[in-house]
Scaffold this active site. Sequence first.
Site, PDB file in Angstrom:
ATOM      1  N   LYS A 111      -3.780 -10.409  -7.594  1.00 33.23           N
ATOM      2  CA  LYS A 111      -5.011 -10.636  -6.832  1.00 33.23           C
ATOM      3  C   LYS A 111      -6.154  -9.783  -7.386  1.00 33.23           C
ATOM      4  CE  LYS A 111      -5.633  -8.616  -2.886  1.00 33.23           C
ATOM      5  NZ  LYS A 111      -5.695  -8.084  -1.521  1.00 33.23           N
TER       6      LYS A 111
ATOM      7  N   LYS B 257     -10.452  -4.400  -5.561  1.00 30.12           N
ATOM      8  CA  LYS B 257     -11.376  -3.282  -5.800  1.00 30.12           C
ATOM      9  C   LYS B 257     -10.698  -2.149  -6.543  1.00 30.12           C
ATOM     10  CE  LYS B 257     -13.661  -3.614  -1.327  1.00 30.12           C
ATOM     11  NZ  LYS B 257     -13.704  -3.122   0.043  1.00 30.12           N
TER      12      LYS B 257
ATOM     13  N   LYS C  94       0.829  -1.213   0.000  1.00 29.93           N
ATOM     14  CA  LYS C  94       0.000   0.000   0.000  1.00 29.93           C
ATOM     15  C   LYS C  94       0.861   1.261   0.000  1.00 29.93           C
ATOM     16  CE  LYS C  94      -4.429  -1.555   1.658  1.00 29.93           C
ATOM     17  NZ  LYS C  94      -5.528  -1.409   2.604  1.00 29.93           N
TER      18      LYS C  94
HETATM   19  P1  TYM Z   1     -10.324  -6.436   2.950  1.00 30.50           P
HETATM   20  O1  TYM Z   1     -11.417  -5.447   3.129  1.00 30.50           O
HETATM   21  O2  TYM Z   1      -9.174  -6.068   2.052  1.00 30.50           O
HETATM   22  O3  TYM Z   1     -10.901  -7.795   2.430  1.00 30.50           O
HETATM   23  C1  TYM Z   1     -12.001  -8.404   3.058  1.00 30.50           C
HETATM   24  C2  TYM Z   1     -11.844  -9.915   3.004  1.00 30.50           C
HETATM   25  O4  TYM Z   1     -11.801 -10.357   1.628  1.00 30.50           O
HETATM   26  C3  TYM Z   1     -10.651 -11.170   1.434  1.00 30.50           C
HETATM   27  N1  TYM Z   1     -10.174 -10.954   0.047  1.00 30.50           N
HETATM   28  C4  TYM Z   1      -9.997 -11.926  -0.861  1.00 30.50           C
HETATM   29  N2  TYM Z   1     -10.179 -13.263  -0.780  1.00 30.50           N
HETATM   30  C5  TYM Z   1      -9.934 -13.986  -1.897  1.00 30.50           C
HETATM   31  N3  TYM Z   1      -9.511 -13.448  -3.058  1.00 30.50           N
HETATM   32  C6  TYM Z   1      -9.307 -12.115  -3.190  1.00 30.50           C
HETATM   33  N4  TYM Z   1      -8.904 -11.594  -4.344  1.00 30.50           N
HETATM   34  C7  TYM Z   1      -9.567 -11.295  -2.048  1.00 30.50           C
HETATM   35  N5  TYM Z   1      -9.484  -9.958  -1.811  1.00 30.50           N
HETATM   36  C8  TYM Z   1      -9.853  -9.773  -0.523  1.00 30.50           C
HETATM   37  C9  TYM Z   1      -9.653 -10.705   2.467  1.00 30.50           C
HETATM   38  O5  TYM Z   1      -8.696 -11.688   2.759  1.00 30.50           O
HETATM   39  C10 TYM Z   1     -10.561 -10.419   3.657  1.00 30.50           C
HETATM   40  O6  TYM Z   1     -10.842 -11.600   4.372  1.00 30.50           O
HETATM   41  N6  TYM Z   1      -7.660  -5.846   7.087  1.00 30.50           N
HETATM   42  C11 TYM Z   1      -8.853  -6.463   6.560  1.00 30.50           C
HETATM   43  C12 TYM Z   1     -10.140  -6.002   7.230  1.00 30.50           C
HETATM   44  C13 TYM Z   1     -10.136  -6.203   8.698  1.00 30.50           C
HETATM   45  C14 TYM Z   1     -10.325  -7.418   9.394  1.00 30.50           C
HETATM   46  C15 TYM Z   1     -10.270  -7.105  10.773  1.00 30.50           C
HETATM   47  C16 TYM Z   1     -10.543  -8.741   8.962  1.00 30.50           C
HETATM   48  C17 TYM Z   1      -9.969  -5.222   9.634  1.00 30.50           C
HETATM   49  N7  TYM Z   1     -10.052  -5.767  10.875  1.00 30.50           N
HETATM   50  C18 TYM Z   1     -10.420  -8.084  11.754  1.00 30.50           C
HETATM   51  C19 TYM Z   1     -10.695  -9.720   9.966  1.00 30.50           C
HETATM   52  C20 TYM Z   1     -10.627  -9.400  11.315  1.00 30.50           C
HETATM   53  C21 TYM Z   1      -8.949  -6.101   5.094  1.00 30.50           C
HETATM   54  O7  TYM Z   1      -8.398  -5.124   4.659  1.00 30.50           O
HETATM   55  O8  TYM Z   1      -9.764  -6.888   4.371  1.00 30.50           O
END
Ligand code: TYM
Length: 334
Positions: free
Chosen positions: A197, A200, A115
């Site tokens: 990957k 968004k 990032k």
């Molecule tokens: P975030 O918002 O980037 O993504 C949310 C969830 O989606 C999964 N993910 C994917 N899985 C498979 N293929 C992909 N291309 C893909 N892109 C995203 C991510 O692994 C995630 O599970 N830091 C976290 C949010 C967060 C969180 C937490 C999660 C904040 N606090 C506490 C669990 C527990 C995040 O940025 O996810």
Amino acid sequence: MLGDKKILYSGMQATGTLTLGNYLGALKNWVTLNEEYECIYGVMDLHSLTVRQVPAEFRKNARSLYALYVAAGLDPEKNCIYYQSHVSGHAELSWILGCFTYMGELNRMTQFKDKASKHADNVNAGLYTYPVLMAADILLYQADVVPVGVDQKQHLEITRDIAQRFNAVYGDVLTVPEAYIPKAGAKIMSLQDPQKKMSKSDENANATILLLDDRDSILRKFKRAVTDSGSEVRYAADKPGISNLMEIYGCVAGKDMAAVEQEFDGKGYGEFKTAVGEAVADHLKPLQARYQELMTDKAYLDAMIKQNDEKAQGYAVKTLRKVQKKVGLTERIR
Ligand code: TYM
């Protein structure tokens, strides 16, 4: 443990709309695991602030995310679905845990490096301490299991390290959580570059399926998906494009890779891509319909948000007070 059920905790950032990767890597599994655990899901709006947001758009996205959780099948009467920023304990615990986290550990976080290189003009301290806030989210609710995609694995490992370090000093205060990473769908790749990957923030709209894409867009994007040389539908390391599409198809059709190979034996890439597009569009149709309904029912969503904020606050304050006491902060006088 709450009652006789173990605790499941997870969340997503409240930016933009969800992708098929978010859904297959996380949200879909939350629904599957739902009955087995006491479940708490956050709309992670504080984490989203690490990247500059347009306030009105950001608020809309957060509400849309809340509705998507519900539309995917999570019942807000049975599960605690809430906004991270409505429970001040996240920020408070994050400060304390930051004092138990080493800079050397944060320096190793691949998401930070990634990032920081994408937003070189805004490498802020929040981006750097992001994993500490994530640890606070999870540990505040004493979560046993955290279902996430594979890209969050490193953040779960640091959460475990922080919890163990804290417990080594103060006794068994924090539950050390396990990551739940699904066998299929944990890393859905871009439809335009299967080495990357699905995300968004991809500049190429054809690379990403959004959960709210209409049927025509879904079919078109899959038709344009990059494939590999050869013509066989086979799951293999030298066929990253086809393997990614197979994984997507397998997840929505509930089939393993051998069954997908068998189904498309002797059929070409074109026919296969059309089938994947149709299966995904069909799978998302009920979720999209429910989402549209929810977004027009303001009173219902507001009531659920209010009710769950209070519930989350109730869980969070217990851990927070315990941690504050353990580290020696002076208790409140009543
Ligand atoms: P975030 O918002 O980037 O993504 C949310 C969830 O989606 C999964 N993910 C994917 N899985 C498979 N293929 C992909 N291309 C893909 N892109 C995203 C991510 O692994 C995630 O599970 N830091 C976290 C949010 C967060 C969180 C937490 C999660 C904040 N606090 C506490 C669990 C527990 C995040 O940025 O996810």
